[in-house]
Design a protein around this motif. Structure first.
Motif, mmCIF file in Angstrom:
data_model
loop_
_atom_site.group_PDB
_atom_site.id
_atom_site.type_symbol
_atom_site.label_atom_id
_atom_site.label_comp_id
_atom_site.label_asym_id
_atom_site.label_seq_id
_atom_site.Cartn_x
_atom_site.Cartn_y
_atom_site.Cartn_z
ATOM 1 N N ALA A 168 0.834 -1.185 0.000
ATOM 2 C CA ALA A 168 0.000 0.000 0.000
ATOM 3 C C ALA A 168 0.874 1.242 0.000
ATOM 4 O O ALA A 168 1.767 1.398 0.816
ATOM 5 C CB ALA A 168 -0.905 -0.010 1.219
ATOM 6 N N LYS A 169 0.587 2.151 -0.932
ATOM 7 C CA LYS A 169 1.340 3.393 -1.013
ATOM 8 C C LYS A 169 0.680 4.427 -0.113
ATOM 9 O O LYS A 169 -0.540 4.462 0.022
ATOM 10 C CB LYS A 169 1.350 3.887 -2.457
ATOM 11 N N ASP A 212 -3.575 -5.126 6.714
ATOM 12 C CA ASP A 212 -2.586 -4.083 6.988
ATOM 13 C C ASP A 212 -2.893 -3.314 8.259
ATOM 14 O O ASP A 212 -4.061 -2.984 8.538
ATOM 15 C CB ASP A 212 -2.529 -3.093 5.824
ATOM 16 N N ALA A 253 -4.666 -2.936 2.460
ATOM 17 C CA ALA A 253 -5.203 -4.292 2.435
ATOM 18 C C ALA A 253 -5.877 -4.630 3.768
ATOM 19 O O ALA A 253 -5.631 -3.985 4.786
ATOM 20 C CB ALA A 253 -4.085 -5.296 2.152
ATOM 21 N N LYS A 286 -9.043 4.201 4.549
ATOM 22 C CA LYS A 286 -8.263 4.715 3.419
ATOM 23 C C LYS A 286 -7.410 5.909 3.795
ATOM 24 O O LYS A 286 -6.678 6.461 2.957
ATOM 25 C CB LYS A 286 -9.205 5.073 2.266
ATOM 26 N N HIS A 330 -3.993 6.310 2.276
ATOM 27 C CA HIS A 330 -3.554 4.964 1.860
ATOM 28 C C HIS A 330 -4.745 4.262 1.254
ATOM 29 O O HIS A 330 -5.357 3.372 1.874
ATOM 30 C CB HIS A 330 -2.941 4.180 3.029
ATOM 31 N N ASN A 331 -5.071 4.658 0.034
ATOM 32 C CA ASN A 331 -6.302 4.211 -0.611
ATOM 33 C C ASN A 331 -6.367 2.717 -0.872
ATOM 34 O O ASN A 331 -7.452 2.146 -0.933
ATOM 35 C CB ASN A 331 -6.506 4.976 -1.922
ATOM 36 N N ASN A 332 -5.209 2.092 -1.090
ATOM 37 C CA ASN A 332 -5.235 0.663 -1.419
ATOM 38 C C ASN A 332 -4.762 -0.205 -0.256
ATOM 39 O O ASN A 332 -4.137 -1.243 -0.453
ATOM 40 C CB ASN A 332 -4.405 0.375 -2.671
#
Lengths: 117, 112
Positions: B2-3, B31, B28, B69, B24-26
């Motif tokens: 995740a970026k 995470d 998991a 997110k 951190h839109n992506n």
């Protein structure tokens, strides 16, 4: 708890020499240690992942023959910069992962400032 | 991995509350969100970690909305010694190596 030390804290060496940096977890066992490099005003860049008793895993673009990593025990990992050159001058930081089976909390050493003349 | 996206820098004054938001839109499902503080020529120092809602410790609070997110690190009543770079990271311990990637961080400057 969860203290990580590095030695030396700073080192100056001549071009062409090799430098060894030690990373120790003082009060916990670390099956995995990580080595980072940080240039001025930049973020930390992961160089390699070191697992006790096995070969290190290097990130893309990091020369494994130049940056030798040895993780001989659960509390000690060493990074040797071989045939150092001025462009290797940087701040080297290690970290150790504490525990397992839970969130990835890494504890970082104080860093080692390497200056190659 | 995740970026994360953070503001490059922030200014504040002593005694103020500082909130640093990280996107951190992506992220998991497994995470966690971890924040580190780094002073010049020192290694990063763990501040706080959370998975959802709110986490508070003796130095900071971490607010995480339901969609996870983003997250916000809250520093109450900052002092000059809080001037540092703050990194937001997302990752998990799944024995797959290092799941923590450092982004650019937020350079906080606390003024008198």
């Amino acid at each position: 708890g969860a203290v990580v030390s590095q030695h030396p804290s700073w080192v100056i060496c001549k071009s062409g020499t090799s430098v060894k940096i030690e990373c120790r977890s003082l009060d916990f066992q670390a099956t995995t240690m990580f080595w980072y490099r940080q240039f001025p005003k930049q973020s930390l860049m992961l160089m390699a992942t070191s697992n006790e008793g096995s070969k290190a895993t290097y990130e893309q673009g990091v020369e494994k023959d130049k940056f030798l990593i040895n993780h001989a025990s659960l509390t000690l990992s060493t990074l040797t910069v071989t045939s150092a050159h001025p462009e290797d001058s940087s701040f080297y930081i290690c970290s150790a992962r504490a525990g397992g089976g839970g969130p990835d909390t890494q504890y970082f050493g104080p860093g080692t400032r390497l200056t190659v003349l | 991995l995740a970026k994360t996206t953070q503001p490059i820098s922030m200014d504040s004054y002593e005694g103020q509350e500082v909130n640093i938001t990280c996107s951190h839109n992506n992220i998991a499902t497994n995470d966690y969100i971890t924040w580190y503080q780094q002073f010049p020529s020192q290694g990063p120092r763990f501040i706080i970690q959370g998975y959802k809602t709110k986490v508070t410790n003796e130095v900071a609070s971490l607010f995480i909305p339901a969609d996870r997110k983003s997250s916000t690190l809250s520093l109450p009543r900052v002092s000059l010694s809080d001037t540092a770079v703050y990194y937001c990271l997302v990752g998990t311990d799944n024995n797959a190596g290092n799941m923590l990637t450092f982004g650019g961080g937020t350079r906080l400057m606390v003024k008198p």
